[in-house]
Structures are given as C-alpha cells and as structure tokens.
Scaffold this motif. Structure first.
Motif: not given
Length: 193
Positions: A29-32, A34-40, A152-156
């Motif tokens: 939940m934290a990973a997804v 934070n992906i959303h918040r970071a992207a925004a 980070l790029a590999e994880g995404l």
C-alpha cells in the motif's frame, strides 16, 4: 474544516490510524500510494518549471515526446503510447496543430484514419525544451545517487512488467466471468425528470 496540504509523514500516520486494525499488506500500500503521490508531484513540478515557459501541459508534452521519439504515427497509437483516450488526443492534437507543432494527415490506405507528426517547429521545440526538462528530472531525482536511481527505475519496470504481463488475467479473475463495466469519467448519468 479548513483544508491544508499535508506532508507525506502526516498522511502515512493518518492512514495507519484509520486502517490500523485491518489485515492489509501495508508495504505494498505504501509503495503504490507513494508512486501515485510522487507521480503527481513530479508532474506538477515539471508543468510549473520546464513546460510553463513553452505554454505546454503535461499531456501536450507527452504527445510531443511520443512523436519526437517514434516519428509519424496513427492517432490511436499516439493515444496508447501517451496513456490517454483518443478523445483527449483529439483535443490535444488540435491545440498542438493550431500552434504549428503537430501536423495531421489522412492515412494513405484509409482516409478515416489519421496520422500525426511533428512539424519542423515541433522538432525545434523539443530539441530546445528537452534539455531543460531533463535538468528538472535531475533536480527531482537529486536525493538519490546513481545506484538508487537505477534501482528505482528497475523496480518501476518490474511493476510495469507485472501489469503488462498479468494485469489483464488478474482483472478477468476478479470479475469471475462478469463483463467489465465501461470506463466512465466519474460523472453520474443524468436522471430523467
């Protein structure tokens, strides 16, 4: 109650308080989340820094980027690559065309299909704009060293691959034979009087 911008720490604490008793996979939940918040946050920063002087929105830039990288393409392909609907692309491409950045032409085999391409002015804009855009990407990633950027790029990429490889089957499994409802804008249909 007065709304205020909350820090990521405050947000995570509020989530923990609200969901504390539920059996959840908190790390996922934290990973997804934070992906959303970071992207925004990244999108907003790039629109307000590198793109604003060129009077471009994020979506307009992404369409220009797709055409700059891949060259002339059918509109459906550009929409798919940009992650937008064909309807959204129609409005964006008309705006970019009116600014002389994109040219639309009929497909040689089927005049109902539309091809999009950058104009020389669009090419020049991307060549001028992209170094400034990349400088802001470097600013955003500054807290990470090169190894962390690669990790980070590999994880995404792994997350994207998971969705591309298994996402459709997962959606089918969750539907358990039911048909997928059509995608909606979020607006409710009008009620007849």
């Amino acid at each position: 109650m007065l709304r205020q911008r909350r820090s990521i720490t405050e947000t995570e604490q509020a989530i923990q308080e609200r969901l504390g008793g539920l059996p959840l996979q908190r790390e996922a939940m934290a990973a997804v989340g934070n992906i959303h918040r970071a992207a925004a946050a990244i999108r907003q920063h790039l629109e307000n820094s590198a793109l604003r002087p060129h009077e471009l929105t994020w979506t307009g830039f992404v369409v220009l980027w797709v055409l700059w990288i891949w060259g002339e393409a059918e509109s459906w392909s550009v929409a798919e690559e940009a992650g937008i609907s064909k309807g959204t692309l129609t409005g964006i491409s008309q705006t970019l065309e009116s600014r002389g950045l994109v040219a639309r032409s009929p497909h040689p085999e089927d005049r109902r299909r539309v091809l999009l391409a950058l104009t020389p002015k669009g090419e020049n804009l991307m060549e001028e704009l992209f170094p400034a855009f990349n400088a802001e990407e470097a600013f955003v990633a500054a807290p990470l060293d090169l190894a962390q950027c690669r990790q980070l790029a590999e994880g995404l990429r792994a997350i994207i691959s998971q969705l591309e490889t298994h996402g459709e089957q997962r959606r089918r499994d969750l539907l358990d034979g039911e048909k997928l409802a059509p995608r909606r804008s979020g607006r409710r249909p009008r009620q007849k009087p």
